[in-house]
Design an enzyme around this catalytic site. Structure first.
Site, PDB file in Angstrom:
ATOM      1  N   ARG A  24      13.899 -23.016  -4.832  1.00 35.42           N
ATOM      2  CA  ARG A  24      13.545 -22.204  -6.002  1.00 35.42           C
ATOM      3  C   ARG A  24      12.301 -22.763  -6.683  1.00 35.42           C
ATOM      4  NH1 ARG A  24      17.332 -22.493 -10.237  1.00 35.42           N
ATOM      5  NH2 ARG A  24      15.546 -21.496 -11.201  1.00 35.42           N
ATOM      6  N   ARG A  84      22.755 -21.646 -22.059  1.00 37.02           N
ATOM      7  CA  ARG A  84      21.453 -20.978 -22.115  1.00 37.02           C
ATOM      8  C   ARG A  84      21.502 -19.535 -22.630  1.00 37.02           C
ATOM      9  NH1 ARG A  84      18.230 -22.880 -16.744  1.00 37.02           N
ATOM     10  NH2 ARG A  84      16.434 -23.000 -18.089  1.00 37.02           N
ATOM     11  N   CYS A  87      24.671 -20.956 -16.669  1.00 38.14           N
ATOM     12  CA  CYS A  87      24.137 -21.425 -15.407  1.00 38.14           C
ATOM     13  C   CYS A  87      24.508 -22.884 -15.292  1.00 38.14           C
ATOM     14  CB  CYS A  87      22.633 -21.231 -15.332  1.00 38.14           C
ATOM     15  SG  CYS A  87      21.734 -22.339 -16.380  1.00 38.14           S
ATOM     16  N   LYS A 147       5.337 -22.798 -11.039  1.00 32.87           N
ATOM     17  CA  LYS A 147       6.338 -21.722 -11.063  1.00 32.87           C
ATOM     18  C   LYS A 147       6.529 -21.174 -12.471  1.00 32.87           C
ATOM     19  CE  LYS A 147      10.892 -22.892 -11.192  1.00 32.87           C
ATOM     20  NZ  LYS A 147      11.615 -22.228 -12.288  1.00 32.87           N
ATOM     21  N   ASN A 148       6.700 -22.076 -13.440  1.00 30.51           N
ATOM     22  CA  ASN A 148       7.025 -21.627 -14.794  1.00 30.51           C
ATOM     23  C   ASN A 148       5.837 -21.000 -15.521  1.00 30.51           C
ATOM     24  OD1 ASN A 148       9.611 -22.417 -14.382  1.00 30.51           O
ATOM     25  ND2 ASN A 148       9.574 -24.184 -15.765  1.00 30.51           N
ATOM     26  N   ASP A 156      12.854 -31.278 -17.380  1.00 32.26           N
ATOM     27  CA  ASP A 156      12.719 -30.992 -15.946  1.00 32.26           C
ATOM     28  C   ASP A 156      12.345 -32.229 -15.128  1.00 32.26           C
ATOM     29  OD1 ASP A 156      13.450 -28.380 -16.310  1.00 32.26           O
ATOM     30  OD2 ASP A 156      11.447 -27.536 -16.039  1.00 32.26           O
TER      31      ASP A 156
HETATM   32  C1  UD1 Z   1      12.394 -23.121 -19.581  1.00 33.12           C
HETATM   33  C2  UD1 Z   1      12.013 -23.475 -18.175  1.00 33.12           C
HETATM   34  C3  UD1 Z   1      12.909 -24.588 -17.641  1.00 33.12           C
HETATM   35  C4  UD1 Z   1      12.924 -25.769 -18.603  1.00 33.12           C
HETATM   36  C5  UD1 Z   1      13.215 -25.324 -20.031  1.00 33.12           C
HETATM   37  C6  UD1 Z   1      13.045 -26.449 -21.047  1.00 33.12           C
HETATM   38  C7  UD1 Z   1      11.098 -21.427 -17.258  1.00 33.12           C
HETATM   39  C8  UD1 Z   1      11.293 -20.277 -16.328  1.00 33.12           C
HETATM   40  N1  UD1 Z   1      12.127 -22.289 -17.348  1.00 33.12           N
HETATM   41  O1  UD1 Z   1      13.733 -22.620 -19.566  1.00 33.12           O
HETATM   42  O2  UD1 Z   1      12.410 -25.004 -16.368  1.00 33.12           O
HETATM   43  O3  UD1 Z   1      13.924 -26.689 -18.193  1.00 33.12           O
HETATM   44  O4  UD1 Z   1      12.326 -24.269 -20.420  1.00 33.12           O
HETATM   45  O5  UD1 Z   1      11.752 -26.955 -20.992  1.00 33.12           O
HETATM   46  O6  UD1 Z   1      10.055 -21.573 -17.856  1.00 33.12           O
HETATM   47  N2  UD1 Z   1      18.466 -21.665 -26.249  1.00 33.12           N
HETATM   48  C9  UD1 Z   1      19.321 -20.992 -27.102  1.00 33.12           C
HETATM   49  N3  UD1 Z   1      19.006 -19.707 -27.450  1.00 33.12           N
HETATM   50  C10 UD1 Z   1      17.909 -19.069 -26.998  1.00 33.12           C
HETATM   51  C11 UD1 Z   1      17.035 -19.749 -26.128  1.00 33.12           C
HETATM   52  C12 UD1 Z   1      17.344 -21.050 -25.777  1.00 33.12           C
HETATM   53  O7  UD1 Z   1      20.326 -21.541 -27.537  1.00 33.12           O
HETATM   54  O8  UD1 Z   1      17.693 -17.902 -27.351  1.00 33.12           O
HETATM   55  C13 UD1 Z   1      18.744 -23.075 -25.890  1.00 33.12           C
HETATM   56  C14 UD1 Z   1      19.036 -23.274 -24.420  1.00 33.12           C
HETATM   57  O9  UD1 Z   1      20.386 -23.083 -24.141  1.00 33.12           O
HETATM   58  C15 UD1 Z   1      18.606 -24.714 -24.234  1.00 33.12           C
HETATM   59  C16 UD1 Z   1      17.421 -24.869 -25.181  1.00 33.12           C
HETATM   60  O10 UD1 Z   1      17.564 -23.818 -26.112  1.00 33.12           O
HETATM   61  O11 UD1 Z   1      19.628 -25.593 -24.615  1.00 33.12           O
HETATM   62  C17 UD1 Z   1      16.056 -24.788 -24.556  1.00 33.12           C
HETATM   63  O12 UD1 Z   1      15.990 -23.640 -23.754  1.00 33.12           O
HETATM   64  P1  UD1 Z   1      14.649 -22.873 -23.406  1.00 33.12           P
HETATM   65  O13 UD1 Z   1      13.455 -23.636 -23.874  1.00 33.12           O
HETATM   66  O14 UD1 Z   1      14.781 -21.467 -23.847  1.00 33.12           O
HETATM   67  O15 UD1 Z   1      14.685 -22.949 -21.808  1.00 33.12           O
HETATM   68  P2  UD1 Z   1      14.283 -21.797 -20.822  1.00 33.12           P
HETATM   69  O16 UD1 Z   1      13.183 -21.021 -21.435  1.00 33.12           O
HETATM   70  O17 UD1 Z   1      15.481 -21.096 -20.350  1.00 33.12           O
END
Ligand code: UD1
Length: 421
Positions: A398, A121, A116, A22-23, A306
């Site tokens: 999902r 996030r 969420c 999915k990701n 995950d």
């Molecule tokens: C992606 C994955 C999700 C996985 C996660 C961590 C997808 C669609 N989803 O989510 O399944 O659990 O990576 O491996 O690929 N953060 C900030 N600011 C930002 C971006 C992130 O503070 O601009 C924080 C988030 O709140 C979180 C951490 O960084 O605490 C990691 O988030 P991130 O790696 O961005 O996760 P996703 O990309 O949302």
């Protein structure tokens, strides 16, 4: 609303083919916006998030469809660069359209994903990168509006404060059509992030360092469409590995290599399972006695957040105490109270859960709260004494392609029941 009913106690045995990731599929689908013409993506899992993304691409003006594991995206006409709240709120990964839209249209208006279940996030790192590349960013009425004066982003150096998965993907997509060279440092190194770079390069992009923490991208004038098969889902595979380990089973996972799962394999071995390569897959033989093991979630190649809920469920049955520390998300222990209702003994203090192993879990009515938490409840149901009903399985749908249809042939007593709240 459907629920999943499981009668615990079966030992799982047999083989299961792992679906596409999915990701990986979601960012690759959005990357199709970067090139005119018809893209074909194969081995795409039949998941709610994939259908949400297909609808979102349609709303933007692309021609997107899903049929039999194959997604076709044609983005030749005018693209309306607005991602509305009603779709973004259903799936945080909708934010992945931001980079491609800004690169293609020179502007984008995307609903902020908001909080969420598993944490706040935010997307500040995505926006910081776009600003460094010359974009103006404004937030109003719950939307982020990004405008590039002159229409084309300028290559720049961007250092992430920490590795963000979708942040790295968005900036990669933004940079491939930028004027000049972009260097991204402290990038996420997940296999799905690397896969996106592979697909973008196949489309004609010039990305170096994919899969490492420093990525260098030389912008090009245009890209072309591709035909590409999506890599297997390491998290689905890891979930089935835990199912085998927890039931003292013997399961062959077909179509997935060791490489993306090394941290998970190491922990399962510490817990007492035998994990070996076999053919094009991985065979897991669970042991009668589960050993406790400590886990700290980290960005790849560390232990994946995950897989935290699933491993915690396994540790509930270990002979001793395990400590599980979640460092990636600030609120990812919502499965704990439900597991405790099934007889587990887990105490949470801040970001660490202390799991005292118990001799058995008991079937119960439980509520899914997020995608991976739901998976841990299904796993708990497989080993619990009696019947478990997992409610709100739309979370599960999902990210897992008909999990009950894949577990039943392995010997699980599991079925989907329609019409429960
Ligand atoms: C992606 C994955 C999700 C996985 C996660 C961590 C997808 C669609 N989803 O989510 O399944 O659990 O990576 O491996 O690929 N953060 C900030 N600011 C930002 C971006 C992130 O503070 O601009 C924080 C988030 O709140 C979180 C951490 O960084 O605490 C990691 O988030 P991130 O790696 O961005 O996760 P996703 O990309 O949302």
């Amino acid at each position: 609303m459907d629920s999943i009913e499981i009668v615990g106690g079966s030992r799982l045995a047999g083989s299961v083919r792992i679906s596409g990731a999915k990701n990986a599929a979601l960012p690759i689908m959005t990357a199709a916006l970067l090139a005119d013409g018809e893209h074909v993506f194969r081995n795409v899992p039949n998941l709610r998030d994939v259908h949400t993304m297909t609808r979102l691409l349609g709303r933007l003006g692309a021609d997107a469809s899903y049929e039999g594991g194959c997604v076709q995206v044609k983005a030749s006409g005018a693209i309306e660069p607005t991602a509305p709240y009603d779709l973004v709120k259903q799936m945080r990964a909708s934010v992945l359209v931001l980079g491609p839209l800004v690169a293609r249209c020179g502007r984008a208006i995307v609903s902020l994903p908001g909080g969420c279940a598993i944490g706040a996030r935010p997307i500040d790192q995505h926006l910081k990168g776009l600003e460094a590349m010359g974009a103006d960013v404004e937030l109003h009425h719950g939307y982020v509006e990004v405008i590039v004066p002159g229409g084309r982003l300028a290559g720049s150096d961007v250092a992430f404060d920490f590795p963000t998965h979708t942040g790295t993907e968005n900036l990669k997509c933004a940079a491939v059509l930028a004027q000049g060279r972009t260097t991204l440092t402290n990038c996420a190194r997940e296999p799905e992030v690397e896969e996106l770079a592979r697909v973008l390069n196949k489309m004609g992009a010039r990305i170096e360092g994919a899969g490492t923490s420093v990525i260098s991208i030389e912008g090009v004038e245009s890209l072309h469409p591709v035909d590409h098969a999506i890599i297997p889902d390491r998290i689905e595979a890891g979930t089935f590995m835990v199912a085998a380990a927890a039931t003292a089973g013997d399961v062959l996972l077909e179509g997935i290599g060791f490489e993306p799962l090394e941290a998970v394999v190491a922990k399962l071995r510490e817990a007492g399972s035998t994990v070996e390569r076999e053919g094009d897959g991985i065979r897991v033989v669970g042991s009668e006695v589960i050993q406790p093991t400590d886990i700290i979630t980290q960005p790849h190649p560390g232990f994946p957040t995950d897989m935290q809920a699933q491993l915690m469920m396994l540790m509930c049955l270990a002979k001793g105490t395990s400590r599980i520390t979640e460092t990636v998300f600030e609120n990812r222990f919502m499965h704990v109270s439900e597991l405790n209702r099934m007889g587990a003994n887990i105490l949470v203090d801040g970001r660490t859960a202390t799991v005292h192993g118990v001799t058995k879990l008991e079937g119960a009515e439980v509520m899914a709260t997020d995608l991976r938490a739901s998976a841990s409840l299904v796993l708990a149901g497989l080993v619990a004494e009696g019947t478990t009903h997992v409610r709100r399985v739309y979370h599960l749908d999902r990210g897992y392609e008909h999990i009950e249809e894949k577990l039943a042939p392995l010997g699980a007593n599991i079925k989907r029941v329609s019409g429960h709240a």
